[in-house]
Design a protein around this motif. Structure first.
Motif, PDB file in Angstrom:
ATOM      1  N   LEU A  69       1.076  -1.367  -0.043  1.00  0.00           N
ATOM      2  CA  LEU A  69      -0.370   0.043   0.086  1.00  0.00           C
ATOM      3  C   LEU A  69       0.899   1.170  -0.146  1.00  0.00           C
ATOM      4  O   LEU A  69       0.748   2.033  -0.594  1.00  0.00           O
ATOM      5  CB  LEU A  69      -1.087   0.430   1.197  1.00  0.00           C
ATOM      6  CG  LEU A  69      -1.970  -1.338   1.256  1.00  0.00           C
ATOM      7  CD1 LEU A  69      -2.511  -1.064   2.609  1.00  0.00           C
ATOM      8  CD2 LEU A  69      -2.891  -1.067  -0.013  1.00  0.00           C
ATOM      9  N   VAL A  70       2.411   1.414   0.859  1.00  0.00           N
ATOM     10  CA  VAL A  70       2.916   2.044   1.011  1.00  0.00           C
ATOM     11  C   VAL A  70       3.075   2.260  -0.935  1.00  0.00           C
ATOM     12  O   VAL A  70       3.897   3.659  -1.207  1.00  0.00           O
ATOM     13  CB  VAL A  70       3.882   2.336   1.916  1.00  0.00           C
ATOM     14  CG1 VAL A  70       5.124   3.561   1.719  1.00  0.00           C
ATOM     15  CG2 VAL A  70       3.318   2.584   3.352  1.00  0.00           C
ATOM     16  N   LEU A  71       4.098   1.443  -1.500  1.00  0.00           N
ATOM     17  CA  LEU A  71       4.977   1.763  -2.715  1.00  0.00           C
ATOM     18  C   LEU A  71       3.706   1.832  -3.370  1.00  0.00           C
ATOM     19  O   LEU A  71       4.262   2.550  -4.618  1.00  0.00           O
ATOM     20  CB  LEU A  71       5.416   0.173  -2.260  1.00  0.00           C
ATOM     21  CG  LEU A  71       6.417   0.083  -2.015  1.00  0.00           C
ATOM     22  CD1 LEU A  71       7.353  -1.951  -2.117  1.00  0.00           C
ATOM     23  CD2 LEU A  71       7.772   1.004  -2.217  1.00  0.00           C
ATOM     24  N   ALA A  72       2.366   2.323  -3.590  1.00  0.00           N
ATOM     25  CA  ALA A  72       1.905   2.219  -4.370  1.00  0.00           C
ATOM     26  C   ALA A  72       1.191   3.435  -4.214  1.00  0.00           C
ATOM     27  O   ALA A  72       0.563   4.075  -4.405  1.00  0.00           O
ATOM     28  CB  ALA A  72       0.627   1.130  -4.135  1.00  0.00           C
ATOM     29  N   GLY A  73       1.405   4.151  -3.033  1.00  0.00           N
ATOM     30  CA  GLY A  73       0.943   5.455  -3.152  1.00  0.00           C
ATOM     31  C   GLY A  73      -0.340   5.481  -1.904  1.00  0.00           C
ATOM     32  O   GLY A  73      -0.952   6.625  -2.304  1.00  0.00           O
ATOM     33  N   GLN A  74      -0.730   4.200  -1.028  1.00  0.00           N
ATOM     34  CA  GLN A  74      -1.914   4.535  -0.994  1.00  0.00           C
ATOM     35  C   GLN A  74      -2.299   5.289   0.233  1.00  0.00           C
ATOM     36  O   GLN A  74      -3.338   4.481   1.458  1.00  0.00           O
ATOM     37  CB  GLN A  74      -2.493   3.196  -1.557  1.00  0.00           C
ATOM     38  CG  GLN A  74      -2.539   2.596  -3.040  1.00  0.00           C
ATOM     39  CD  GLN A  74      -3.663   4.097  -3.541  1.00  0.00           C
ATOM     40  OE1 GLN A  74      -4.877   4.326  -3.182  1.00  0.00           O
ATOM     41  NE2 GLN A  74      -3.620   4.871  -4.490  1.00  0.00           N
ATOM     42  N   ALA A  75      -1.288   4.514   0.912  1.00  0.00           N
ATOM     43  CA  ALA A  75      -0.665   4.827   2.477  1.00  0.00           C
ATOM     44  C   ALA A  75       0.296   5.659   3.285  1.00  0.00           C
ATOM     45  O   ALA A  75       1.234   5.422   2.457  1.00  0.00           O
ATOM     46  CB  ALA A  75      -1.469   3.522   2.837  1.00  0.00           C
ATOM     47  N   SER A  76       0.228   6.465   5.084  1.00  0.00           N
ATOM     48  CA  SER A  76       1.181   6.833   4.856  1.00  0.00           C
ATOM     49  C   SER A  76       2.092   6.076   5.686  1.00  0.00           C
ATOM     50  O   SER A  76       1.841   4.448   5.869  1.00  0.00           O
ATOM     51  CB  SER A  76       1.697   7.091   5.932  1.00  0.00           C
ATOM     52  OG  SER A  76       0.484   6.813   6.834  1.00  0.00           O
ATOM     53  N   TRP A  77       3.693   6.177   6.117  1.00  0.00           N
ATOM     54  CA  TRP A  77       3.409   4.641   6.186  1.00  0.00           C
ATOM     55  C   TRP A  77       3.570   4.561   8.245  1.00  0.00           C
ATOM     56  O   TRP A  77       4.148   3.177   8.240  1.00  0.00           O
ATOM     57  CB  TRP A  77       6.052   5.926   6.877  1.00  0.00           C
ATOM     58  CG  TRP A  77       6.388   5.237   4.919  1.00  0.00           C
ATOM     59  CD1 TRP A  77       6.730   6.649   5.168  1.00  0.00           C
ATOM     60  CD2 TRP A  77       7.306   4.835   4.686  1.00  0.00           C
ATOM     61  NE1 TRP A  77       7.364   6.445   3.408  1.00  0.00           N
ATOM     62  CE2 TRP A  77       7.431   5.381   3.782  1.00  0.00           C
ATOM     63  CE3 TRP A  77       7.366   3.403   5.368  1.00  0.00           C
ATOM     64  CZ2 TRP A  77       8.717   4.945   3.011  1.00  0.00           C
ATOM     65  CZ3 TRP A  77       7.955   2.618   3.389  1.00  0.00           C
ATOM     66  CH2 TRP A  77       8.492   3.081   2.725  1.00  0.00           C
ATOM     67  N   PRO A 109      -4.644   4.853  10.591  1.00  0.00           N
ATOM     68  CA  PRO A 109      -4.465   5.730   8.816  1.00  0.00           C
ATOM     69  C   PRO A 109      -5.521   5.731   7.923  1.00  0.00           C
ATOM     70  O   PRO A 109      -6.035   4.864   8.194  1.00  0.00           O
ATOM     71  CB  PRO A 109      -3.665   4.384   8.820  1.00  0.00           C
ATOM     72  CG  PRO A 109      -2.468   3.974   9.831  1.00  0.00           C
ATOM     73  CD  PRO A 109      -4.069   3.891  10.554  1.00  0.00           C
ATOM     74  N   VAL A 110      -5.464   6.647   6.951  1.00  0.00           N
ATOM     75  CA  VAL A 110      -6.561   6.927   5.975  1.00  0.00           C
ATOM     76  C   VAL A 110      -5.224   5.725   4.723  1.00  0.00           C
ATOM     77  O   VAL A 110      -4.614   5.708   4.322  1.00  0.00           O
ATOM     78  CB  VAL A 110      -6.315   8.262   5.252  1.00  0.00           C
ATOM     79  CG1 VAL A 110      -7.276   8.440   4.070  1.00  0.00           C
ATOM     80  CG2 VAL A 110      -7.016   9.322   6.732  1.00  0.00           C
ATOM     81  N   ILE A 111      -6.869   5.144   4.162  1.00  0.00           N
ATOM     82  CA  ILE A 111      -6.207   4.290   2.439  1.00  0.00           C
ATOM     83  C   ILE A 111      -6.527   4.811   1.736  1.00  0.00           C
ATOM     84  O   ILE A 111      -7.833   5.399   1.276  1.00  0.00           O
ATOM     85  CB  ILE A 111      -6.467   2.464   2.891  1.00  0.00           C
ATOM     86  CG1 ILE A 111      -6.427   2.860   4.792  1.00  0.00           C
ATOM     87  CG2 ILE A 111      -6.048   1.993   2.018  1.00  0.00           C
ATOM     88  CD1 ILE A 111      -4.247   2.251   4.808  1.00  0.00           C
ATOM     89  N   GLY A 112      -5.771   4.995   0.737  1.00  0.00           N
ATOM     90  CA  GLY A 112      -6.169   5.529  -0.752  1.00  0.00           C
ATOM     91  C   GLY A 112      -6.699   7.015  -0.764  1.00  0.00           C
ATOM     92  O   GLY A 112      -7.328   7.095  -1.506  1.00  0.00           O
TER      93      GLY A 112
END
Length: 284
Positions: free
Chosen positions: A206-214, A280-283
Motif C-alpha cells: 500500500l505504501v509503495l503504491a502511494g495508497q497509505a502513509s508509512w 491510517p487513511v487508505i487511498g
C-alpha cells in the motif's frame, strides 16, 4: 524382511500423517471461497443493507456463544436459549447501528442480562466479555466503513486474511514451538510470525503504491496481532467447555465465531485507533 517391513510401515505412517495434516485443506478452500464472495458482497453494501448483514452475522455468533456457555452443560438443557439469544442480539445490533445518538450503546446490556440465567455459572464472565466484544466488533465494522471508507475497511479485513492464510500454511509446514500451548495447542510461533510478516507485506504494498502513509507498517502487524489474540480468546473458551468448534455451520472452518474471531479482535483495535485518531487513511 522384518526390517524392510518396519521401514514400509514407518513410511506409510509418515505419508498418512502428512495427508491428515492437510485433510481439511479442500473443504477450507471451498468454504473460504464462498466466504470471500459473501464477505465482499457485505463490505460493498452500505446503509441499511450493511447494517442488516452485520446484524445477521452478529446474531449467528451470539447463538454460538450461547451454545458454548449455556445449554451444552448438563445443568442447562434448553436448546431454545441460544436461538433466542441469537435473535435478540441480532435485533440489538441492528438497533445500535440504526438509532441515532450514543444512547443505543447501552442496549448491549440487553443480551448480556438476558443470557445470564441460561449461562453456566463458570462461564458467565466469559459470556459477558465476549458478548461485549462481538457487539463491539459489529459496531466497529460499520463505523470504520462509513467514517474511513471502503479502502480502510478492506485493508483491515485483508490484513486479517493475509495473516490467517500465511499463519495456517507456514505453521502447518514448519511447525515448531507452540505460541500458547495451554490455550491454543495448534498455534505455532512460526505461523504467528508469518502472520505478522503477511500484514507487513500488505502494508508495504500500500505504501509503495502511494495508497497509505508509512504508519500502516506499524499498524498493520498490530492489527494482525489483535486478530491472533481474538482467535486465542475463542480457543480459550472452547477449551474451557470442551468444544472443538463453535458450531458446524461452515465446512472446514467450524462456526461463524471460528471464522470471525480474529476479525473481531482486529476490528476492535481498529475502532480504538479510529477513536484516538490514529487509524491510517487508505487511498486518500
Amino acid at each position: 524382511m522384518t526390517g524392510e517391513g518396519s521401514k514400509r510401515d514407518r513410511l506409510r505412517g509418515a505419508l498418512q500423517r502428512g495427508r491428515d495434516k492437510w485433510a481439511d485443506l479442500r473443504p477450507r478452500v471451498i468454504s473460504g471461497a464462498v466466504l470471500v464472495v459473501l464477505g465482499l458482497a457485505l463490505l460493498l453494501c452500505s446503509g441499511l443493507w450493511l447494517r442488516l448483514g452485520v446484524s445477521a452475522v452478529i446474531g449467528l455468533m451470539m447463538w454460538e456463544l450461547a451454545r458454548l456457555t449455556g445449554w451444552r452443560h448438563a445443568e442447562f438443557h434448553s436448546p431454545r436459549h441460544p436461538v433466542l439469544i441469537g435473535i435478540l442480539a441480532g435485533l440489538v445490533m441492528l438497533a445500535m447501528l440504526v438509532l441515532p445518538g450514543d444512547w443505543p450503546m447501552a442496549l448491549a446490556l440487553v443480551p448480556m442480562i438476558a443470557g445470564w440465567p441460561g449461562t453456566h455459572e463458570h462461564e458467565r464472565p466469559a459470556y459477558l466479555l465476549l458478548t461485549l466484544a462481538i457487539l463491539g466488533a459489529g459496531y466497529a465494522l460499520v463505523v470504520i466503513r462509513e467514517a474511513m471508507g471502503l479502502p480502510a475497511l478492506l485493508w483491515v479485513v485483508g490484513t486479517v486474511v493475509a495473516a490467517d492464510i500465511l499463519g495456517y500454511f507456514v505453521g502447518r509446514r514448519l511447525g515448531g514451538p507452540r505460541f500458547w500451548p495451554s490455550i491454543s495447542p495448534k498455534k505455532t510461533w512460526s505461523g504467528t510470525v508469518a502472520g505478522w510478516v503477511g500484514a507487513l507485506v500488505l502494508a508495504l504494498v500500500l505504501v509503495l503504491a502511494g495508497q497509505a502513509s508509512w504508519a500502516v507498517l506499524l499498524v498493520g502487524p498490530l492489527l494482525a496481532l489483535a486478530g491472533q489474540f481474538g482467535d486465542i480468546a475463542e480457543s480459550w473458551l472452547k477449551r474451557r467447555v470442551g468444544a472443538k468448534d463453535s458450531s458446524d455451520l461452515i465446512p472446514g472452518h467450524g462456526g461463524v465465531m471460528d471464522r470471525f474471531d480474529a476479525m473481531a479482535g482486529a476490528l476492535l483495535l481498529a475502532l480504538a485507533l479510529l477513536m484516538a485518531n490514529l487509524l491510517p487513511v487508505i487511498g486518500g
